[in-house]
Write a protein that holds these residues in place. Structure first.
Motif, PDB file in Angstrom:
ATOM      1  N   UNK A  32     144.482  -9.183 -38.943  1.00 15.74           N
ATOM      2  CA  UNK A  32     145.455 -10.201 -39.352  1.00 15.74           C
ATOM      3  C   UNK A  32     145.681 -11.259 -38.271  1.00 15.74           C
ATOM      4  N   UNK A  33     145.680 -10.816 -36.995  1.00 18.82           N
ATOM      5  CA  UNK A  33     146.007 -11.756 -35.923  1.00 18.82           C
ATOM      6  C   UNK A  33     144.766 -12.394 -35.297  1.00 18.82           C
ATOM      7  N   UNK A  34     143.584 -11.892 -35.705  1.00 19.45           N
ATOM      8  CA  UNK A  34     142.350 -12.514 -35.229  1.00 19.45           C
ATOM      9  C   UNK A  34     142.075 -12.267 -33.761  1.00 19.45           C
ATOM     10  N   UNK A  35     142.584 -11.171 -33.213  1.00 20.44           N
ATOM     11  CA  UNK A  35     142.246 -10.812 -31.831  1.00 20.44           C
ATOM     12  C   UNK A  35     142.329  -9.301 -31.709  1.00 20.44           C
ATOM     13  N   UNK A  36     141.717  -8.777 -30.661  1.00 25.70           N
ATOM     14  CA  UNK A  36     141.729  -7.314 -30.501  1.00 25.70           C
ATOM     15  C   UNK A  36     143.118  -6.838 -30.158  1.00 25.70           C
ATOM     16  N   UNK A  37     143.716  -6.084 -31.061  1.00 24.20           N
ATOM     17  CA  UNK A  37     145.042  -5.530 -30.774  1.00 24.20           C
ATOM     18  C   UNK A  37     144.884  -4.039 -30.537  1.00 24.20           C
TER      19      UNK A  37
END
Ligand SMILES: Nc1ncnc2c1ncn2[C@@H]1O[C@H](COP(=O)(O)OP(=O)(O)OP(=O)(O)O)[C@@H](O)[C@H]1O
Ligand SMILES: [Mg+2]
Length: 462
Positions: free
Chosen positions: A67-72
């Motif tokens: 959803x946030x477009x980065x590695x969480x």
């Protein structure tokens, strides 16, 4: 950070992706993560197995990453939510009554969704993706240009910091070997895993009190936001390191150490750094201090176990391929003996750049002469070596002379025989020279770096 608000927004994100609200365990995992709890603690509080908690966590991180477009991950979830808060997405979440009424903030079981407007969520999230975390001060981190190789070193450092959560890491090595460049490259790669990242250059070293006083305003920004007050009571630095996941890089900390003494001995006005580093090592916290130095600080040389909170990387030269890339940047591609040259200058990027600079100015025909010279030292290299050799203690200088007199690597026994130095002094001096990266150990034999030998010999010839 308001926990309830964060959970509401997290719920909204999960809902947008799965069509289901957070269940009790998911909420417990997020809540625990925001409160810096380990999976083990969360499992204990929730009375379930740790593997159950881990699996739930990894599913959630996947949802948030998409959803946030980065590695969480668990380590950067809180920072990501803070950035969301900054991007005003929290207001968006609260203003959207349609959705907020259906939130399952208190951990009720899943219930049928009131559909939020997924398009607005996506729009707002795509704005969010371009936001940088506000708690990064990299103004003192140099931009050193092109960077080649060091994949293995970067992987090792990432592993220590991200997986093993080491609290104190030293990057040491001779001047010009690329410590700062490596540190800067590492920070670029991992900075978003932390809530706070700061790079401090110790060229003009502050006392510990000055250092802490300088850093507190940077860390207290978050408190101001969380408490919505303009002048919060400042915490001590270590408290911030405990409360948040922070990465602090201290570059050039050899400036804290004495000149004319064995390596890593603090100057009197900096002695309390020793206690500070000890605290960083021993107290429980989730932050990492990266110490970059020409001399190994004592704290990072202490006995380590496999799962130590402390690690040291003593940097050696670049591999041939990476070193060739540096020379290519200077248009040096046709030199036949390029490998010989790289080996002579031990893959040290600063030394290679100086040589490349010279050849660029004089033409590649100078290579032949250069390689016939015993070991040519450009002025720039001499300067950086003099800075290091001038700091040696008397006993280290004596041991250096002994090593210079030897054509081949020499054993400890032979060194003792050849000198009048008592064994304890000799051992201390050798250890210190090793910590300055001026000598190397090949099995049980010691050898001075050829370039150092050449430099000291040239001084004696004057
Ligand atoms: N992996 C690399 N690829 C390309 N250039 C590099 C690399 N590592 C270092 N350099 C270059 O070599 C020079 C010396 O590097 P750096 O300043 O990082 O050395 P250092 O070990 O920090 O030295 P000092 O102890 O003097 O601070 C810089 O110009 C840097 O850009
Ligand atoms: Mg440096």
């Amino acid at each position: 950070m308001n926990l309830k608000e964060v959970l509401k927004v997290a719920d909204k994100i999960v809902f947008a992706q799965t069509g289901q609200h957070l269940d009790d365990l998911e909420e417990a995992v997020l809540r625990g993560t925001l409160q810096h709890e380990t999976y083990k603690q969360i499992a204990k509080d929730f009375h379930c197995s740790e593997s159950n908690v881990r699996n739930t966590g990894s599913k959630l991180w996947q949802i948030f990453s998409e959803e946030l477009g980065e590695d969480i991950s668990k380590s950067n979830f809180r920072a990501a939510m803070e950035r969301l808060q900054n991007a005003n997405l929290f207001n968006f979440a609260q203003n959207n009554n349609n959705v907020s009424n259906s939130f399952n903030v208190c951990g009720e079981s899943r219930h049928p969704p009131d559909i939020p407007d997924p398009i607005s969520i996506q729009e707002n999230l795509s704005n969010f993706k371009s936001f940088e975390t506000p708690y990064q001060d990299l103004s003192e981190m140099p931009d050193l240009g092109a960077f080649y190789g060091r994949t293995h070193e970067l992987e090792t450092l990432r592993n220590w910091i991200i997986k093993e959560q080491c609290r104190l890491i030293g990057i040491t090595g001779i001047s010009g070997i690329g410590k700062t460049a490596l540190g800067a490259q590492l920070v670029q790669q991992i900075k978003n895993e932390f809530e706070f990242v700061i790079w401090c250059n110790f060229d003009h070293s502050p006392t510990l009190t000055e250092f802490q006083t300088n850093l507190i305003p940077f860390f207290s920004q978050s408190q101001q936001r969380e408490l919505s007050v303009s002048v919060p009571k400042a915490l001590s630095l270590i408290k911030y390191l405990q409360q948040y996941r922070c990465l602090i890089v201290l570059d050039n900390i050899h400036n804290l150490f004495k000149s004319g003494d064995l390596a890593g001995k603090y100057q009197p006005q900096y002695e309390d750094y020793q206690t500070f580093f000890k605290q960083i090592k021993e107290l429980s916290h989730q932050s990492c201090l990266l110490l970059i130095s020409r001399e190994q600080p004592k704290i990072v040389t202490e006995v380590k176990s496999n799962h130590s909170s402390i690690q040291t990387l003593q940097l050696t030269g670049l591999r041939i391929k990476a070193a060739q890339e540096i020379l290519k940047d200077y248009g040096l591609t046709k030199i036949d003996q390029i490998e010989t040259m790289i080996k002579r200058y031990q893959g040290n990027p600063l030394w290679l750049k100086s040589i490349a600079n010279l050849l660029e100015e004089l033409g590649e025909s100078a290579t032949e002469i250069l390689l016939n010279d015993p070991l040519f030292l450009p002025e720039e290299v001499k300067e950086s070596l003099s800075q290091q050799c001038d700091r040696l203690s008397k006993i280290e200088k004596q041991v250096m002379s002994l090593l210079i007199a030897e054509k081949h690597p020499v054993s400890l026994v032979k060194l003792l025989e050849n000198s009048k130095i008592i064994s304890a002094d000799l051992l201390n001096a050798l250890q210190s020279l090793f910590r300055r990266s001026l000598i190397e150990k090949q099995e049980n034999y010691y050898i001075i770096l050829p370039i150092i030998k050449q430099y000291i010999t040239s001084l004696n010839d004057l």
